[in-house]
Design a protein around this motif. Sequence first.
Motif, short mmCIF file in Angstrom:
data_model
loop_
_atom_site.label_atom_id
_atom_site.label_comp_id
_atom_site.label_asym_id
_atom_site.label_seq_id
_atom_site.Cartn_x
_atom_site.Cartn_y
_atom_site.Cartn_z
N PHE A 72 50.09 34.82 22.07
CA PHE A 72 50.68 33.58 21.69
C PHE A 72 51.42 33.53 20.45
O PHE A 72 52.41 32.52 20.27
N ASP A 73 51.29 34.28 19.39
CA ASP A 73 52.06 34.25 18.16
C ASP A 73 53.52 34.56 18.55
O ASP A 73 54.50 34.48 17.68
N ASP A 74 53.76 35.32 19.65
CA ASP A 74 55.26 35.84 20.02
C ASP A 74 55.85 34.86 20.60
O ASP A 74 57.22 34.92 20.99
N ILE A 75 55.21 33.48 20.93
CA ILE A 75 56.06 32.51 21.80
C ILE A 75 56.20 31.08 20.51
O ILE A 75 55.22 30.90 20.00
N GLY A 77 57.73 27.32 19.04
CA GLY A 77 58.18 26.18 19.52
C GLY A 77 57.09 25.54 20.39
O GLY A 77 57.80 24.48 20.96
N GLN A 78 56.19 25.89 20.74
CA GLN A 78 55.46 25.27 21.73
C GLN A 78 53.92 24.89 21.26
O GLN A 78 52.93 25.45 22.03
N ASP A 79 53.82 24.65 20.01
CA ASP A 79 52.43 24.76 19.34
C ASP A 79 51.58 23.60 20.18
O ASP A 79 50.31 24.11 20.39
N HIS A 80 52.00 22.30 20.73
CA HIS A 80 51.23 21.63 21.18
C HIS A 80 50.77 22.15 22.81
O HIS A 80 49.50 22.04 23.14
N ALA A 81 51.74 22.63 23.45
CA ALA A 81 51.44 23.21 24.70
C ALA A 81 50.42 24.45 24.61
O ALA A 81 49.44 24.58 25.43
N LYS A 82 50.51 25.31 23.43
CA LYS A 82 49.76 26.39 23.26
C LYS A 82 48.46 26.07 23.03
O LYS A 82 47.57 26.66 23.41
N GLY A 83 48.16 24.98 22.27
CA GLY A 83 46.90 24.65 21.89
C GLY A 83 46.14 23.91 22.95
O GLY A 83 44.96 24.13 23.27
N GLU A 84 46.84 23.17 23.89
CA GLU A 84 46.14 22.82 24.93
C GLU A 84 45.63 23.81 25.94
O GLU A 84 44.74 23.74 26.74
N LEU A 85 46.76 25.03 26.07
CA LEU A 85 46.31 25.92 26.89
C LEU A 85 45.26 26.85 26.51
O LEU A 85 44.24 27.10 27.34
N LYS A 250 63.34 20.48 16.05
CA LYS A 250 64.04 21.11 15.30
C LYS A 250 62.86 22.38 14.60
O LYS A 250 63.35 23.71 14.33
N LYS A 251 61.76 21.92 14.42
CA LYS A 251 60.75 22.84 13.76
C LYS A 251 60.43 23.96 14.82
O LYS A 251 60.41 25.03 14.36
N GLY A 252 60.24 23.65 16.04
CA GLY A 252 60.20 24.78 16.87
C GLY A 252 61.26 25.69 17.39
O GLY A 252 61.15 26.97 17.44
N ARG A 253 62.43 25.13 17.06
CA ARG A 253 63.88 25.87 17.40
C ARG A 253 63.82 26.87 16.00
O ARG A 253 64.04 28.22 16.30
N MET A 254 63.39 26.47 14.91
CA MET A 254 63.34 27.34 13.68
C MET A 254 62.16 28.17 13.96
O MET A 254 62.66 29.67 13.50
N HIS A 255 61.30 28.01 14.56
CA HIS A 255 60.15 29.14 14.91
C HIS A 255 60.64 30.32 15.76
O HIS A 255 60.75 31.42 15.56
N ILE A 256 61.43 29.93 16.60
CA ILE A 256 61.63 30.76 17.80
C ILE A 256 63.08 31.49 17.02
O ILE A 256 63.07 32.96 17.39
N LEU A 257 63.86 31.07 16.36
CA LEU A 257 64.93 31.91 15.82
C LEU A 257 64.43 32.76 14.97
O LEU A 257 64.59 34.03 14.72
N ASN A 258 63.39 32.42 14.25
CA ASN A 258 62.66 33.42 13.25
C ASN A 258 62.21 34.72 13.91
O ASN A 258 62.09 35.80 13.46
N ILE A 259 61.59 34.41 14.94
CA ILE A 259 60.74 35.50 15.91
C ILE A 259 61.93 36.49 16.30
O ILE A 259 62.00 37.83 16.47
N HIS A 260 63.05 35.80 16.81
CA HIS A 260 64.27 36.78 17.42
C HIS A 260 65.31 37.32 16.24
O HIS A 260 65.99 38.27 16.37
#
Length: 503
Positions: A72-75, A77-85, A250-260
């Motif tokens: 899940f750390d590799d994904i 911008g989906q904090d809410h979806a990851k938490g629910e999953l 925007k926060k999620g996009r920043m997280h995704i950009l940092n990963i890649h």
Amino acid sequence: MSKYGKEMTIGAIPVVLVFLFYIGVNIIPILLMLIIGGSMFYMIRTRGITTGSGGGGSARKARTRQPAYMTFDDIGGQDHAKGELKESLDFLIRADDIKQLGIRPLKGILLTGPPGTGKTLMAKAAAHYTNSVFVSASGSEFVEMYVGVGASRVRDLFKDARARAQKENKPSAIVFIDEIDVIGGQRQGGQHREYDQTLNQLLTEMDGIHTDEEPRLLIMAATNRKEMLDSALLRPGRFDRHIQVDLPDKKGRMHILNIHAKNKPLAADAQLEQVAEQTFGFSGAQLESVMNEAAIYAFREGEANIRQAHMAQAIDKVMMGERSDRETTLEERERVAYHELGHAIVAELVKPGTVSQVALSPRGQALGYVRHNPPQDQYLHTKRYIEERIMIALGGSVAEEMFYGERSTGSRGDFDQALQMVATMVDSGLTGLGIVDRSIVTKQELMKENAAILDGLTRQTRELLESRRHAFTESLAILLQEETLSGDRFRDILSDSLERHSA
């Protein structure tokens, strides 16, 4: 090799062997080689896959794929979806604990959302999180013209998941079906289809899952068309949880950009936060493509680091396509320049600071474009906000009328956007028609309201552009010469020209 080619080969082998035996050749070594070769070929073809029976004597392999290592750390911008999953998956991990509260473990989890938001990645991460066997298939793999083939493959998929979990000594298995709307669409009354048999078998298999048995089985599925699914699939006891995987903010996009960006050398002027601001509405897949295309631009120019200019070019490419070599006349270039400046001037007047770049270079089907930089993510739109967006769309055609006395076909896409936004206003009760259902309003009423809205906004747009007519002349020369005009430079020109003409 085709089916007939295989049959001819198989039929020719015994004939050749009989002929060799007849002429006195020792065929025993040949037979041994054929047996060994056939055994090795069979082992290679059947390793890691399960044979599915098919109608009419045909059979196809029901594929199962083990995913690449994913957490899940590799994904991003989906904090809410990851938490629910994760909460849903904890029912699988802590099965003994939840019995004390009388909680029934979940049977199915449905991931819904736009393409490219990471639904498949989240399913793979779920398998790692729960230490489960992961068996996946696409909905199209169950579709077949022969009746009963899809249902057979569904049975084989579940059977293989249980068998693999027992073989690998895993406590659970996750069966993931991508694009489930292919086989899970709404059933039509009175019509018997192969799709219906496949869906019925899937429903039966889900009903047959007993959550207290080892190995435990969890069904996960993904779709971007949830409204097409049959209600029998969506009810509790089958897909118990529906998790929305939305486009990142925007926060999620920043997280995704940092990963890649971890494995990419960035120059000192590279600002990922600025990229996150300029990519409103981008999915995770599009953001990954932006970073990859930026690296390609740096490689193409022979540079060791990725600069901000490379990322700006990458955003344009992902949004509009690669820059084309289409040749245009000077008259066309001037008309396109006036058109794009019309968009840009209106945008700056109604929403200051939102223009990121004005470009005259052809990309995709467009001869020029204006890239807007939304100041913040916005999901609720007022009537005035939509009217301003319509005025920006109309700015290009109004500018052409101001300088040429007529429009061109270049405004077609702008008009489509304007009409869609007017339709949104009607559906949202933001017009003179009030709160209505468009399906029960006559065409004449809709056309009258549509014309009133667009005519009024066109007049407002023309008034704005006429008051800044001097800004066109001063920006045109720079745009024709350099082909691009940054947002900051454009705003300086717009401000300076206003001060000189007002003095």
